[in-house]
Design a protein around this motif. Structure first.
Motif, mmCIF file in Angstrom:
data_model
loop_
_atom_site.group_PDB
_atom_site.id
_atom_site.type_symbol
_atom_site.label_atom_id
_atom_site.label_comp_id
_atom_site.label_asym_id
_atom_site.label_seq_id
_atom_site.Cartn_x
_atom_site.Cartn_y
_atom_site.Cartn_z
ATOM 1 N N VAL A 69 2.535 13.941 4.035
ATOM 2 C CA VAL A 69 3.008 12.621 4.484
ATOM 3 C C VAL A 69 1.965 11.560 4.184
ATOM 4 O O VAL A 69 2.281 10.478 3.669
ATOM 5 C CB VAL A 69 3.333 12.655 5.994
ATOM 6 N N MET A 70 0.695 11.858 4.504
ATOM 7 C CA MET A 70 -0.356 10.870 4.247
ATOM 8 C C MET A 70 -0.526 10.640 2.751
ATOM 9 O O MET A 70 -0.808 9.516 2.320
ATOM 10 C CB MET A 70 -1.676 11.329 4.868
ATOM 11 N N SER A 72 1.845 10.732 0.589
ATOM 12 C CA SER A 72 2.949 9.845 0.205
ATOM 13 C C SER A 72 2.672 8.414 0.649
ATOM 14 O O SER A 72 2.968 7.460 -0.065
ATOM 15 C CB SER A 72 4.251 10.329 0.847
ATOM 16 N N VAL A 73 2.102 8.261 1.834
ATOM 17 C CA VAL A 73 1.789 6.923 2.332
ATOM 18 C C VAL A 73 0.787 6.242 1.400
ATOM 19 O O VAL A 73 0.952 5.086 1.017
ATOM 20 C CB VAL A 73 1.236 6.995 3.768
ATOM 21 N N ARG A 74 -0.246 6.984 1.039
ATOM 22 C CA ARG A 74 -1.269 6.398 0.166
ATOM 23 C C ARG A 74 -0.686 6.030 -1.195
ATOM 24 O O ARG A 74 -1.034 5.005 -1.767
ATOM 25 C CB ARG A 74 -2.436 7.354 0.026
ATOM 26 N N ARG A 76 2.346 5.127 -1.794
ATOM 27 C CA ARG A 76 3.163 3.920 -1.645
ATOM 28 C C ARG A 76 2.318 2.681 -1.437
ATOM 29 O O ARG A 76 2.718 1.573 -1.803
ATOM 30 C CB ARG A 76 4.131 4.089 -0.484
ATOM 31 N N LEU A 77 1.127 2.875 -0.846
ATOM 32 C CA LEU A 77 0.274 1.716 -0.589
ATOM 33 C C LEU A 77 -0.643 1.395 -1.761
ATOM 34 O O LEU A 77 -1.481 0.507 -1.673
ATOM 35 C CB LEU A 77 -0.549 1.945 0.685
ATOM 36 N N ARG B 13 -0.370 9.569 14.237
ATOM 37 C CA ARG B 13 0.639 10.063 13.290
ATOM 38 C C ARG B 13 1.345 11.323 13.787
ATOM 39 O O ARG B 13 2.542 11.488 13.588
ATOM 40 C CB ARG B 13 0.016 10.306 11.916
ATOM 41 N N GLN B 35 6.478 8.708 7.417
ATOM 42 C CA GLN B 35 5.904 8.028 6.258
ATOM 43 C C GLN B 35 6.262 6.541 6.292
ATOM 44 O O GLN B 35 5.390 5.678 6.117
ATOM 45 C CB GLN B 35 6.447 8.681 4.983
ATOM 46 N N VAL B 39 3.709 3.254 6.654
ATOM 47 C CA VAL B 39 3.674 2.205 5.629
ATOM 48 C C VAL B 39 3.919 0.842 6.278
ATOM 49 O O VAL B 39 3.229 -0.142 6.002
ATOM 50 C CB VAL B 39 4.717 2.489 4.525
ATOM 51 N N TRP B 42 0.921 -0.428 8.153
ATOM 52 C CA TRP B 42 -0.083 -1.068 7.294
ATOM 53 C C TRP B 42 0.335 -2.493 6.959
ATOM 54 O O TRP B 42 -0.474 -3.414 6.983
ATOM 55 C CB TRP B 42 -0.292 -0.243 6.028
#
Lengths: 214, 174
Positions: A69-70, A72-74, A76-77, B13, B35, B39, B42
């Motif tokens: 999950v993290m 994927s977050v990174r 996307r960011l 999380r 997720q 996002v 942020w």
């Protein structure tokens, strides 16, 4: 309302059961509940079940969010794949970037109505759109039906016609109401009340006022 | 600021994921929701005060879970599917808890399955209060409800859970 001293009924005891489990009953209410439970096998069994379920809930384990999950977050960011996932690798949000002085430009011409409509449409979350489309179609359908079935040569509308129209309007409004309950306050106010329900009601009332029942 | 964000993410999380997991009963959906929540966290980080982070996380997670549930209903309207076929078949790796007072794994699974049949907002309030031990004030702030309403809904949610559980056990018991 039951007298404070009268014994609790099972129906009332079941209503108070969860508050009793949480220790929120006080004084006379608690005493009456204690008395009822001491003498009612069914309710005391229900109390045991309620306590058991609450205990099971409180023992349900937390679950771990996987590293995927993290990652994927990174992604996307904006952190490149395989890069060091340290704080410095995260792309800062726009507010953190020092603002550049804006160039002086002439004021752009106002966008035409198609562009403004598109901007308004795209400004709403996708969840609104089916409800808005349905509401608009329903309003057009009901008004269109009334206009198309307007009596020719000023023939009077019968009571049956009015009952049929009334039923159709009620159906549309009930359906809108169901959507209404599931949508946000903003959609209710801006879309349904102002944009759909009120115009629909005005159109229907106007059509009905112009007809004369037999 | 990035360090503070990372610390907040590390701190919350798993709780976000746990809430989504018990709300949706599906690991993949819970991961997708988590997720998206992170996002969005942020993107809103500069606007959020520290005291508002927890209610904000709960609020956004719940909304995304509701969106997921609505999409499922639409999908099932097109494709016939056993409503219980997916839920609870994917078991996440639980963090070992401090105690293991569950009477039986089977009853615990029944409770989780019955919880998925409790409607919103009762389901969320039961999860947040009973499973995750959020305070009434935090739940009220996140769900924008008065304190008394949270308590009343919690009681109703537990009652509905027991009703669903009785039906479930009756259906399962030969």
């Amino acid at each position: 309302m039951s007298h404070p001293e009268s014994p609790l009924s099972c129906r009332r005891a079941r209503v108070l059961l969860e508050a009793y489990v949480d220790g929120e009953l006080r004084g006379a209410r608690r005493a009456r509940m204690d008395t009822h439970l001491a003498g009612c096998h069914a309710c005391s069994q229900e109390l045991l079940r309620a306590r058991h379920v609450r205990a099971v809930l409180r023992d349900l384990p937390p679950h771990a969010c996987g590293d995927a999950v993290m990652e994927s977050v990174r992604r996307r960011l904006g952190t490149p794949a395989g890069a060091d996932p340290s704080p410095a690798a995260l792309v800062p949000p726009p507010a953190a970037v020092a603002p550049r002085p804006l160039p002086v430009v002439s004021r752009p011409a106002r966008a035409g109505w198609p562009e403004r409509l598109a901007a308004w449409w795209n400004g709403h979350t996708p969840g609104w759109r089916p409800a808005m489309v349905f509401g608009s179609v329903a309003a057009v359908a009901i008004v269109g039906f009334l206009l198309l079935h307007r009596p020719q040569h000023e023939q009077p509308v019968t009571a049956a016609d009015l009952r049929r129209a009334d039923a159709q309007v009620r159906w549309v409004l009930a359906t809108l109401g169901q959507i209404n309950e599931r949508t946000s306050e903003r959609v209710r106010t801006e879309v349904f009340e102002k944009g759909v329900a009120e115009p629909t009601m005005r159109a229907v009332n106007g059509a009905l006022e112009n007809s004369v029942p037999q | 600021m990035q360090m503070a964000f990372e610390n907040t993410v590390d701190q919350h999380r798993d709780r976000v994921f746990t809430y989504a997991w018990y709300c949706l009963g599906d690991r993949d959906d819970a991961e997708d929701v988590t997720q998206e929540v992170l996002v969005r966290l942020w993107r809103h980080w500069s606007e959020l005060e520290e005291a508002r982070v927890v209610p904000w996380l709960i609020h956004v997670t719940r909304n995304l879970c509701i969106d997921t549930m609505r999409r499922r209903k639409t999908y099932r309207g097109l494709v016939r599917e056993d409503p219980e076929g997916v839920a609870m078949n994917q078991v996440a790796s639980p963090i070992p808890g401090p105690s293991a007072l569950v009477e039986s794994m089977e009853f615990s699974a029944h409770v989780q399955r019955a919880l998925l049949q409790v409607p919103e907002p009762y389901r969320s309030i039961v999860i947040l209060r009973e499973v995750q031990d959020y305070r009434y004030e935090e739940i009220g702030a996140a769900l924008e409800m008065p304190l008394n309403t949270v308590k009343v809904y919690l009681h109703r949610g537990r009652r509905k859970l027991r009703e669903r559980l009785q039906e479930l056990v009756r259906d399962v018991t030969p």
